[in-house]
Design a protein around this motif. Structure first.
Motif, PDB file in Angstrom:
ATOM      1  N   ASP A   1      44.215  51.406  35.412  1.00  0.00           N
ATOM      2  CA  ASP A   1      45.217  52.233  36.163  1.00  0.00           C
ATOM      3  C   ASP A   1      45.306  53.561  35.551  1.00  0.00           C
ATOM      4  O   ASP A   1      45.681  54.566  36.258  1.00  0.00           O
ATOM      5  CB  ASP A   1      46.615  51.632  36.202  1.00  0.00           C
TER       6      ASP A   1
ATOM      7  N   HIS B   1      48.193  38.301  43.803  1.00  0.00           N
ATOM      8  CA  HIS B   1      47.990  38.285  42.280  1.00  0.00           C
ATOM      9  C   HIS B   1      47.518  37.021  42.100  1.00  0.00           C
ATOM     10  O   HIS B   1      47.824  36.019  42.618  1.00  0.00           O
ATOM     11  CB  HIS B   1      49.249  38.614  41.478  1.00  0.00           C
TER      12      HIS B   1
ATOM     13  N   LEU C   1      47.937  35.092  38.301  1.00  0.00           N
ATOM     14  CA  LEU C   1      48.593  35.311  36.919  1.00  0.00           C
ATOM     15  C   LEU C   1      48.264  34.049  36.271  1.00  0.00           C
ATOM     16  O   LEU C   1      48.166  32.770  36.417  1.00  0.00           O
ATOM     17  CB  LEU C   1      50.162  35.562  36.985  1.00  0.00           C
TER      18      LEU C   1
ATOM     19  N   LYS D   1      56.351  36.081  39.227  1.00  0.00           N
ATOM     20  CA  LYS D   1      56.023  35.546  38.026  1.00  0.00           C
ATOM     21  C   LYS D   1      56.827  34.229  37.847  1.00  0.00           C
ATOM     22  O   LYS D   1      58.216  34.253  37.889  1.00  0.00           O
ATOM     23  CB  LYS D   1      56.209  36.482  36.782  1.00  0.00           C
TER      24      LYS D   1
ATOM     25  N   VAL E   1      48.658  39.180  33.992  1.00  0.00           N
ATOM     26  CA  VAL E   1      47.739  39.299  35.433  1.00  0.00           C
ATOM     27  C   VAL E   1      46.237  39.332  34.904  1.00  0.00           C
ATOM     28  O   VAL E   1      45.926  39.759  34.135  1.00  0.00           O
ATOM     29  CB  VAL E   1      48.092  40.668  35.968  1.00  0.00           C
TER      30      VAL E   1
ATOM     31  N   TRP F   1      44.288  38.943  37.993  1.00  0.00           N
ATOM     32  CA  TRP F   1      43.822  39.807  39.238  1.00  0.00           C
ATOM     33  C   TRP F   1      45.086  40.334  40.179  1.00  0.00           C
ATOM     34  O   TRP F   1      46.038  39.815  39.918  1.00  0.00           O
ATOM     35  CB  TRP F   1      43.126  38.894  39.946  1.00  0.00           C
ATOM     36  N   LYS F   2      44.651  41.651  40.639  1.00  0.00           N
ATOM     37  CA  LYS F   2      45.846  42.460  41.042  1.00  0.00           C
ATOM     38  C   LYS F   2      45.538  42.950  42.480  1.00  0.00           C
ATOM     39  O   LYS F   2      44.152  43.432  42.386  1.00  0.00           O
ATOM     40  CB  LYS F   2      46.523  43.074  40.339  1.00  0.00           C
TER      41      LYS F   2
ATOM     42  N   SER G   1      44.336  45.659  45.546  1.00  0.00           N
ATOM     43  CA  SER G   1      43.921  46.874  45.434  1.00  0.00           C
ATOM     44  C   SER G   1      44.389  47.611  46.714  1.00  0.00           C
ATOM     45  O   SER G   1      44.004  46.976  47.853  1.00  0.00           O
ATOM     46  CB  SER G   1      42.284  47.167  45.131  1.00  0.00           C
TER      47      SER G   1
ATOM     48  N   GLY H   1      40.787  43.366  45.417  1.00  0.00           N
ATOM     49  CA  GLY H   1      41.466  43.846  44.204  1.00  0.00           C
ATOM     50  C   GLY H   1      40.610  44.053  43.092  1.00  0.00           C
ATOM     51  O   GLY H   1      39.489  44.200  43.231  1.00  0.00           O
TER      52      GLY H   1
ATOM     53  N   GLY I   1      42.703  42.242  35.946  1.00  0.00           N
ATOM     54  CA  GLY I   1      43.851  42.703  34.761  1.00  0.00           C
ATOM     55  C   GLY I   1      42.793  43.049  33.597  1.00  0.00           C
ATOM     56  O   GLY I   1      41.646  42.819  33.469  1.00  0.00           O
TER      57      GLY I   1
END
Length: 487
Positions: free
Chosen positions: A75, A151, A153, A185, A192, A194-195, A197, A217, A220
């Motif tokens: 990020d 996501h 987690l 969560k 995370v 994977w998140k 995009s 995505g 993390g």
């Protein structure tokens, strides 16, 4: 000689026994490439470069694999691209090369892998997205990860040993950590993998959950090192290193996800302490924040930076001070004068190998170098024992010093400084000038001091004076004949 290393995982110094002596494997966490490397970033590079050199000396250069990654999806990189209007690829390519140039300037060898493919030894996260997705899917299938609102987690409660590396309980970590408490969560400490995009953010096809892709995505931070280390070094390897700021959460999370994926991961975990500047934490708000390039552009040779870094044991905080920089410069000028135009076959001294083999006791190795330098100075140049000079040069090279590399910069001295007698003359004059200055401080008569300074400057010698000492530096226009009057 047996190498002993402090293992963060067991909290004790242990005999190092590689899994395979023909392929000793080490992974070190590398930089996130969005800006110049600051001085603190150089410390782990130099620490693990010394370990890499020791391993190569002990097991042979062709029997050591060293991998150090680049995080090129993050990020911070996305934000820098948005701020600058430049592409992410352009930013990461530029800053990656900056890092390599700056680390070469402080004498760090590039990582290498057995097949000598340097790209594989310095992997970019974006090259290993497929491996990350595969590992994430495996963790989901084994019940250690779950999908939620685009996501994926990691469920920390699924791993009973979570917190063992850093010595923290989950409750303590929740209380003391700044964690993102999101409604999706199950546990505030879940991290995370994977998140999602959006269209303006880099993205790839996500993991498949229940027969359906979770969607476009990006990974993390923590999953990348687990996936790359597994792909390049195998399910179990010898050493994992980094700064102690990475111990939690990054390394803690690496262990959790890799172990739950069925990988034993690293046998030895090593962490270097942080860097301070003049006794304070380096911070932009304190005005003591600077990059490696800042120092290089100010004329501080990379070898000086390295020397200062080597003055403190890696498990103790390192304090960068102007005084240490000056002392390092003075010592290196003297040492380079000792070895100029001499090329014996280098062979590190046993006492230096012994010090380094004791959990990288670099200060002990440096003390041995200082002692060898004193012995060399006690001889006429032509009478210095070959074995002593070879041991001095070989020991220095093992520490990444006195090499004719990028770190040497302009340090390779001109032939006029190869005469040991002339070096001694400058030392004697410096002592006389210091005494004359001390006397002048009492009498307030600086005529003799000024006369000596003018004679030295006329001979092409730079005069650096402080309350404690006088340092004389012969420049490229040095004319020793003009010093006759000062003998």
């Amino acid at each position: 000689m047996t190498i002993k290393l402090y293992n963060t995982k067991t909290r004790r110094k242990e005999d190092f026994e590689p899994i395979n002596k023909d392929d000793v494997r080490m992974y070190v966490c590398g930089p996130t490439v969005y800006d110049r490397a600051h001085l603190g970033n150089a410390r782990p590079v130099i620490v693990f470069d010394v370990l890499y050199r020791l391993l190569r000396h002990t097991y042979g250069p062709d029997h050591v694999t060293y991998v150090r990654n680049f995080t090129d999806v993050d990020d911070k990189i996305n934000a820098r691209a948005a701020e600058s209007g430049r592409s992410i690829g352009e930013i990461t390519a530029e800053t990656t090369q900056w890092f390599l140039d700056d680390m070469a300037a402080v004498g760090a060898l590039e990582p290498s892998i057995k097949d000598r493919d340097h790209d594989r030894a310095m992997p970019r996260a974006t090259q290993y997205i497929a491996q990350m997705v595969t590992m994430i899917e495996d963790l989901i299938a084994k019940g250690h990860a779950y999908a939620a609102e685009g996501h994926v987690l990691f469920a920390v409660e699924s791993y009973s040993k979570y917190g063992a590396l850093s010595g923290r309980s989950i409750d303590d970590m929740i209380a003391g950590a700044r964690v993102e408490v999101a409604p999706y969560k199950r546990n505030p400490m879940d991290f995370v993998l994977w998140k999602p995009s959006d269209d303006a953010t880099p993205g790839w096809a996500g993991p498949v959950v229940g027969g359906k892709s979770i969607g476009r995505g990006r990974p993390g931070w923590h999953i990348e090192c687990s996936a790359m280390a597994h792909d390049l070094l195998g399910a179990t390897f010898d050493i994992h290193g980094g700064g102690n700021d990475l111990m939690f959460p990054h390394h803690e999370n690496e262990i959790a996800q890799s172990t739950c994926a069925g990988h034993d991961f690293a046998n030895v975990w090593m962490h270097n302490e942080m860097l301070q500047v003049e006794g304070k934490k380096m911070s932009k708000s304190l005005g003591n924040f600077f990059t490696v390039r800042d120092l290089l552009d100010q004329g501080v040779p990379g070898e000086v930076i390295r020397f200062v870094m080597l003055s403190t044991h890696y498990r103790k905080p390192m304090d960068w001070t102007e005084k240490k920089r000056e002392e390092a410069e003075k010592t290196l000028r003297k040492w380079r004068g000792l070895v100029a135009d001499i090329e014996p076959a280098p062979s590190p001294a046993p006492e230096v190998i012994e010090a380094l083999s004791d959990d990288l006791n670099v200060p002990g190795a440096m003390a041995a170098l200082h002692e060898m330098a004193k012995r060399i100075e006690s001889f006429q140049r032509s009478d210095v024992p070959h074995e002593l000079m070879a041991a001095f040069i070989g020991s220095a090279h093992l520490l990444g010093l006195l090499e004719n590399s990028a770190a040497a910069g302009g340090w390779v001295l001109e032939p006029h400084l190869t005469d040991l007698a002339m070096r001694r003359l400058l030392i004697n004059i410096a002592e006389e000038l210091h005494e004359a200055r001390m006397t002048a401080m009492q009498t307030k008569d600086f005529a003799a001091v000024d006369e000596m300074k003018m004679a030295l400057q006329d001979a092409g010698v730079e005069v650096r004076m402080s309350q404690e000492s006088v340092d004389l530096i012969a420049g490229p226009d040095f004319d020793p004949a003009k010093l006759e009057a000062l003998k």
